[in-house]
Design a protein around this motif. Structure first.
Motif, PDB file in Angstrom:
ATOM      1  N   LEU A  52      38.385  34.436  26.068  1.00  0.00           N
ATOM      2  CA  LEU A  52      39.316  34.252  27.182  1.00  0.00           C
ATOM      3  C   LEU A  52      38.976  35.177  28.344  1.00  0.00           C
ATOM      4  O   LEU A  52      38.980  34.753  29.494  1.00  0.00           O
ATOM      5  CB  LEU A  52      40.758  34.472  26.723  1.00  0.00           C
ATOM      6  N   GLU A  53      38.664  36.428  28.051  1.00  0.00           N
ATOM      7  CA  GLU A  53      38.264  37.356  29.114  1.00  0.00           C
ATOM      8  C   GLU A  53      37.031  36.834  29.840  1.00  0.00           C
ATOM      9  O   GLU A  53      36.988  36.807  31.078  1.00  0.00           O
ATOM     10  CB  GLU A  53      37.964  38.741  28.538  1.00  0.00           C
ATOM     11  N   ALA A  54      36.036  36.406  29.078  1.00  0.00           N
ATOM     12  CA  ALA A  54      34.805  35.894  29.677  1.00  0.00           C
ATOM     13  C   ALA A  54      35.075  34.637  30.500  1.00  0.00           C
ATOM     14  O   ALA A  54      34.510  34.452  31.585  1.00  0.00           O
ATOM     15  CB  ALA A  54      33.770  35.609  28.586  1.00  0.00           C
ATOM     16  N   LYS A  55      35.944  33.768  29.998  1.00  0.00           N
ATOM     17  CA  LYS A  55      36.247  32.518  30.707  1.00  0.00           C
ATOM     18  C   LYS A  55      36.988  32.801  32.009  1.00  0.00           C
ATOM     19  O   LYS A  55      36.717  32.166  33.032  1.00  0.00           O
ATOM     20  CB  LYS A  55      37.065  31.583  29.811  1.00  0.00           C
ATOM     21  N   ILE A  56      37.912  33.754  32.006  1.00  0.00           N
ATOM     22  CA  ILE A  56      38.610  34.113  33.238  1.00  0.00           C
ATOM     23  C   ILE A  56      37.594  34.545  34.287  1.00  0.00           C
ATOM     24  O   ILE A  56      37.620  34.070  35.427  1.00  0.00           O
ATOM     25  CB  ILE A  56      39.647  35.225  32.982  1.00  0.00           C
ATOM     26  N   LEU A  57      36.686  35.436  33.907  1.00  0.00           N
ATOM     27  CA  LEU A  57      35.686  35.925  34.857  1.00  0.00           C
ATOM     28  C   LEU A  57      34.751  34.805  35.304  1.00  0.00           C
ATOM     29  O   LEU A  57      34.398  34.708  36.480  1.00  0.00           O
ATOM     30  CB  LEU A  57      34.907  37.082  34.248  1.00  0.00           C
ATOM     31  N   GLU A  58      34.364  33.946  34.377  1.00  0.00           N
ATOM     32  CA  GLU A  58      33.482  32.823  34.711  1.00  0.00           C
ATOM     33  C   GLU A  58      34.158  31.873  35.704  1.00  0.00           C
ATOM     34  O   GLU A  58      33.550  31.449  36.689  1.00  0.00           O
ATOM     35  CB  GLU A  58      33.116  32.061  33.436  1.00  0.00           C
ATOM     36  N   LEU A  59      35.410  31.542  35.455  1.00  0.00           N
ATOM     37  CA  LEU A  59      36.131  30.648  36.360  1.00  0.00           C
ATOM     38  C   LEU A  59      36.272  31.273  37.750  1.00  0.00           C
ATOM     39  O   LEU A  59      36.131  30.578  38.760  1.00  0.00           O
ATOM     40  CB  LEU A  59      37.506  30.304  35.787  1.00  0.00           C
ATOM     41  N   LEU A  60      36.551  32.560  37.797  1.00  0.00           N
ATOM     42  CA  LEU A  60      36.660  33.231  39.094  1.00  0.00           C
ATOM     43  C   LEU A  60      35.313  33.274  39.808  1.00  0.00           C
ATOM     44  O   LEU A  60      35.259  33.143  41.035  1.00  0.00           O
ATOM     45  CB  LEU A  60      37.225  34.639  38.919  1.00  0.00           C
ATOM     46  N   ASP A  61      34.236  33.447  39.058  1.00  0.00           N
ATOM     47  CA  ASP A  61      32.897  33.469  39.657  1.00  0.00           C
ATOM     48  C   ASP A  61      32.546  32.137  40.310  1.00  0.00           C
ATOM     49  O   ASP A  61      31.762  32.096  41.253  1.00  0.00           O
ATOM     50  CB  ASP A  61      31.833  33.819  38.615  1.00  0.00           C
ATOM     51  N   LYS A  62      33.124  31.060  39.814  1.00  0.00           N
ATOM     52  CA  LYS A  62      32.828  29.723  40.340  1.00  0.00           C
ATOM     53  C   LYS A  62      33.666  29.373  41.568  1.00  0.00           C
ATOM     54  O   LYS A  62      33.484  28.316  42.148  1.00  0.00           O
ATOM     55  CB  LYS A  62      33.068  28.671  39.254  1.00  0.00           C
TER      56      LYS A  62
END
Length: 89
Positions: A13-23
């Motif tokens: 979940l932490e990684a996905k939050i950062l990934e979504l924000l990066d996009k």
């Protein structure tokens, strides 16, 4: 923590939050449900508390901030829908 929820879910979940924000644009926000849906598929609702907790850990590390109405808020004091965005200088 439910039996089917492992610490790996927290990391995902932490990684996905950062990934979504990066996009997204640097000024954009996401909802914790965006990360929960991406990680949990049809079972995303059961991950909402974990997604908010993941956001709280990212706040503690200085990577993101929680907002309501476009203004930063303390997650512990926030009631209702929140948004997550990259920390602004």
């Amino acid at each position: 923590m439910p039996a089917d929820q492992t610490p790996d879910i927290d990391e995902r979940l932490e990684a996905k939050i950062l990934e979504l924000l990066d996009k997204r644009a640097p000024t954009s926000t996401i909802c914790p449900s965006d990360a929960a849906r991406a990680v949990g598929d049809d079972d995303w609702r059961g991950l909402m508390d974990a997604s908010r907790s993941a956001a709280a850990r990212l706040v503690a590390r200085g990577e993101v901030e929680i907002t309501q109405g476009g203004e930063p808020v303390d997650l512990a004091a926030a009631r209702g829908p929140i948004r997550i965005r990259r920390l602004r200088p």
